[in-house]
Design a protein around this motif. Structure first.
Motif, mmCIF file in Angstrom:
data_model
loop_
_atom_site.group_PDB
_atom_site.id
_atom_site.type_symbol
_atom_site.label_atom_id
_atom_site.label_comp_id
_atom_site.label_asym_id
_atom_site.label_seq_id
_atom_site.Cartn_x
_atom_site.Cartn_y
_atom_site.Cartn_z
ATOM 1 N N PHE A 103 0.959 -1.178 -0.124
ATOM 2 C CA PHE A 103 0.160 0.133 0.156
ATOM 3 C C PHE A 103 0.881 1.164 0.006
ATOM 4 N N TYR A 104 1.163 1.853 -1.141
ATOM 5 C CA TYR A 104 1.860 2.838 -1.187
ATOM 6 C C TYR A 104 1.346 4.229 -0.741
ATOM 7 N N HIS A 105 2.120 5.221 0.055
ATOM 8 C CA HIS A 105 1.882 6.348 0.443
ATOM 9 C C HIS A 105 1.933 7.464 -0.471
ATOM 10 N N ASN A 106 2.576 7.522 -1.437
ATOM 11 C CA ASN A 106 2.635 8.660 -2.330
ATOM 12 C C ASN A 106 3.315 8.071 -3.893
ATOM 13 N N GLU A 107 3.136 9.065 -4.651
ATOM 14 C CA GLU A 107 3.500 8.411 -6.052
ATOM 15 C C GLU A 107 4.930 7.934 -6.339
ATOM 16 N N LEU A 108 5.784 8.576 -5.290
ATOM 17 C CA LEU A 108 7.091 8.105 -5.344
ATOM 18 C C LEU A 108 7.153 6.654 -4.769
ATOM 19 N N GLN A 109 6.610 6.363 -3.895
ATOM 20 C CA GLN A 109 6.491 5.045 -3.311
ATOM 21 C C GLN A 109 6.092 4.122 -4.369
ATOM 22 N N GLN A 110 5.043 4.479 -5.192
ATOM 23 C CA GLN A 110 4.397 3.751 -5.917
ATOM 24 C C GLN A 110 5.382 3.473 -7.266
ATOM 25 N N GLU A 111 6.057 4.334 -7.797
ATOM 26 C CA GLU A 111 7.125 4.308 -8.685
ATOM 27 C C GLU A 111 8.192 3.309 -8.534
ATOM 28 N N ILE A 112 8.584 3.552 -7.189
ATOM 29 C CA ILE A 112 9.625 2.686 -6.543
ATOM 30 C C ILE A 112 9.439 1.191 -6.364
ATOM 31 N N ALA A 113 8.093 1.167 -5.989
ATOM 32 C CA ALA A 113 7.479 -0.385 -5.772
ATOM 33 C C ALA A 113 7.354 -1.095 -7.352
ATOM 34 N N LEU A 114 6.877 -0.344 -8.240
ATOM 35 C CA LEU A 114 6.917 -1.069 -9.619
ATOM 36 C C LEU A 114 8.332 -1.495 -10.069
ATOM 37 N N LYS A 115 9.245 -0.559 -9.867
ATOM 38 C CA LYS A 115 10.638 -0.809 -10.158
ATOM 39 C C LYS A 115 11.300 -2.052 -9.697
ATOM 40 N N THR A 116 10.622 -2.036 -8.278
ATOM 41 C CA THR A 116 11.620 -2.918 -7.430
ATOM 42 C C THR A 116 10.776 -4.334 -7.639
ATOM 43 N N ILE A 117 9.441 -4.497 -8.088
ATOM 44 C CA ILE A 117 8.832 -5.665 -8.294
ATOM 45 C C ILE A 117 9.460 -6.450 -9.506
ATOM 46 N N GLN A 118 9.720 -5.280 -10.541
ATOM 47 C CA GLN A 118 10.201 -5.698 -11.749
ATOM 48 C C GLN A 118 11.847 -6.257 -11.619
ATOM 49 N N LYS A 119 12.637 -5.666 -10.822
ATOM 50 C CA LYS A 119 13.847 -5.922 -10.629
ATOM 51 C C LYS A 119 13.961 -7.404 -9.879
ATOM 52 N N VAL A 120 13.061 -7.716 -8.705
ATOM 53 C CA VAL A 120 13.066 -9.008 -8.049
ATOM 54 C C VAL A 120 12.442 -9.836 -8.748
ATOM 55 N N GLN A 121 11.420 -9.751 -9.800
ATOM 56 C CA GLN A 121 10.811 -10.590 -10.615
ATOM 57 C C GLN A 121 11.803 -11.717 -10.982
ATOM 58 N N GLY A 122 12.987 -11.228 -11.537
ATOM 59 C CA GLY A 122 14.034 -12.422 -12.099
ATOM 60 C C GLY A 122 14.387 -13.200 -11.047
ATOM 61 N N TYR A 123 14.248 -13.273 -9.839
ATOM 62 C CA TYR A 123 14.587 -14.092 -8.733
ATOM 63 C C TYR A 123 13.570 -15.358 -8.793
ATOM 64 N N TYR A 124 12.330 -15.064 -9.430
ATOM 65 C CA TYR A 124 11.111 -16.055 -9.431
ATOM 66 C C TYR A 124 10.797 -16.719 -10.493
ATOM 67 N N ALA A 125 10.581 -18.023 -10.781
ATOM 68 C CA ALA A 125 9.929 -18.617 -11.703
ATOM 69 C C ALA A 125 8.872 -18.115 -12.265
ATOM 70 N N ASP A 126 7.920 -18.113 -11.047
ATOM 71 C CA ASP A 126 6.367 -17.630 -11.290
ATOM 72 C C ASP A 126 6.468 -16.157 -11.262
ATOM 73 N N LYS A 127 5.249 -15.584 -11.650
ATOM 74 C CA LYS A 127 5.065 -14.310 -11.820
ATOM 75 C C LYS A 127 4.787 -13.699 -10.477
ATOM 76 N N ILE A 128 5.466 -12.469 -9.878
ATOM 77 C CA ILE A 128 4.985 -11.878 -8.785
ATOM 78 C C ILE A 128 3.491 -11.223 -8.889
ATOM 79 N N VAL A 129 2.723 -11.652 -7.964
ATOM 80 C CA VAL A 129 1.236 -11.096 -7.893
ATOM 81 C C VAL A 129 0.917 -10.244 -6.849
ATOM 82 N N THR A 130 1.983 -9.689 -6.193
ATOM 83 C CA THR A 130 1.795 -8.585 -5.088
ATOM 84 C C THR A 130 1.117 -7.651 -5.504
ATOM 85 N N GLU A 131 0.054 -7.229 -4.899
ATOM 86 C CA GLU A 131 -1.127 -5.984 -5.191
ATOM 87 C C GLU A 131 -0.417 -4.771 -4.921
ATOM 88 N N LEU A 132 -0.538 -3.960 -5.709
ATOM 89 C CA LEU A 132 0.047 -2.394 -5.564
ATOM 90 C C LEU A 132 -1.183 -1.642 -5.303
#
Length: 178
Positions: A103-132
């Protein structure tokens, strides 16, 4: 050096697990277990949350000093100490109240969360389904849920579910621990 205090709200299944993990992280000043993201009127109770009918998730609200740990680092720890690839489930805990969520508190957190999910996705075989989602109202959980692991280390759930998560935390993020 002055502090740069920020707040984030995340859910990785049972809040006892997520709380125990982040209480060990350098730069984290406070971790509060609670509920967010539901549609039932008024302050929900644990019993109501467990029904799965309120739409709330078990979450923690983390207050941290961004001069000591970045929001991105918080999210990397979060995404690697629970399974962000299972929808509405963490191990034996099943239901929307156990969903993986940021649950992001502002637009910057949203942007960082999107980028971080994309970055970490490479460590998982299955798709990250974390709600944002934007932060709705955060409700603090009942007192007996606060510091749960610290107060109940020998309880079965703590020994078999939380202790292994803390071992993963030490293995993957030793440089970020208090």
């Amino acid at each position: 050096m002055s502090k740069n205090i920020q707040v984030t709200t995340i859910g990785g299944g049972c809040f006892w697990c997520t709380e125990a993990v982040f209480q060990k992280v350098k730069g984290v000043e406070k971790v509060v277990s609670g509920y967010a993201g539901g549609n039932a009127p008024g302050k929900p109770t644990y019993r109501e949350i467990c029904s799965g009918l309120t739409g709330h998730a078990e979450v923690v609200q983390i207050t941290f000093d961004a001069n000591l740990i970045s929001f991105e680092d918080i999210l990397v720890i979060f995404l690697t100490t629970h399974n962000p690839t299972t929808l509405n489930r963490q191990g034996a805990d099943v239901g929307t109240q156990y969903r993986s969520v940021i649950f992001y508190h502002n637009e910057l957190q949203q942007e960082i969360a999107l980028k971080t999910i994309q970055k970490v996705q490479g460590y998982y075989a299955d798709k990250i389904v974390t709600e944002l989602s934007p932060l709705p109202i955060f409700y603090e959980a009942e007192d007996y849920h606060q510091n749960y692991y610290q107060n109940n280390k020998t309880q079965g759930y703590c020994e078999y579910v939380i202790t292994p998560k803390l071992a993963t935390l030490r293995k993957l993020h030793a440089d970020k621990l208090k």
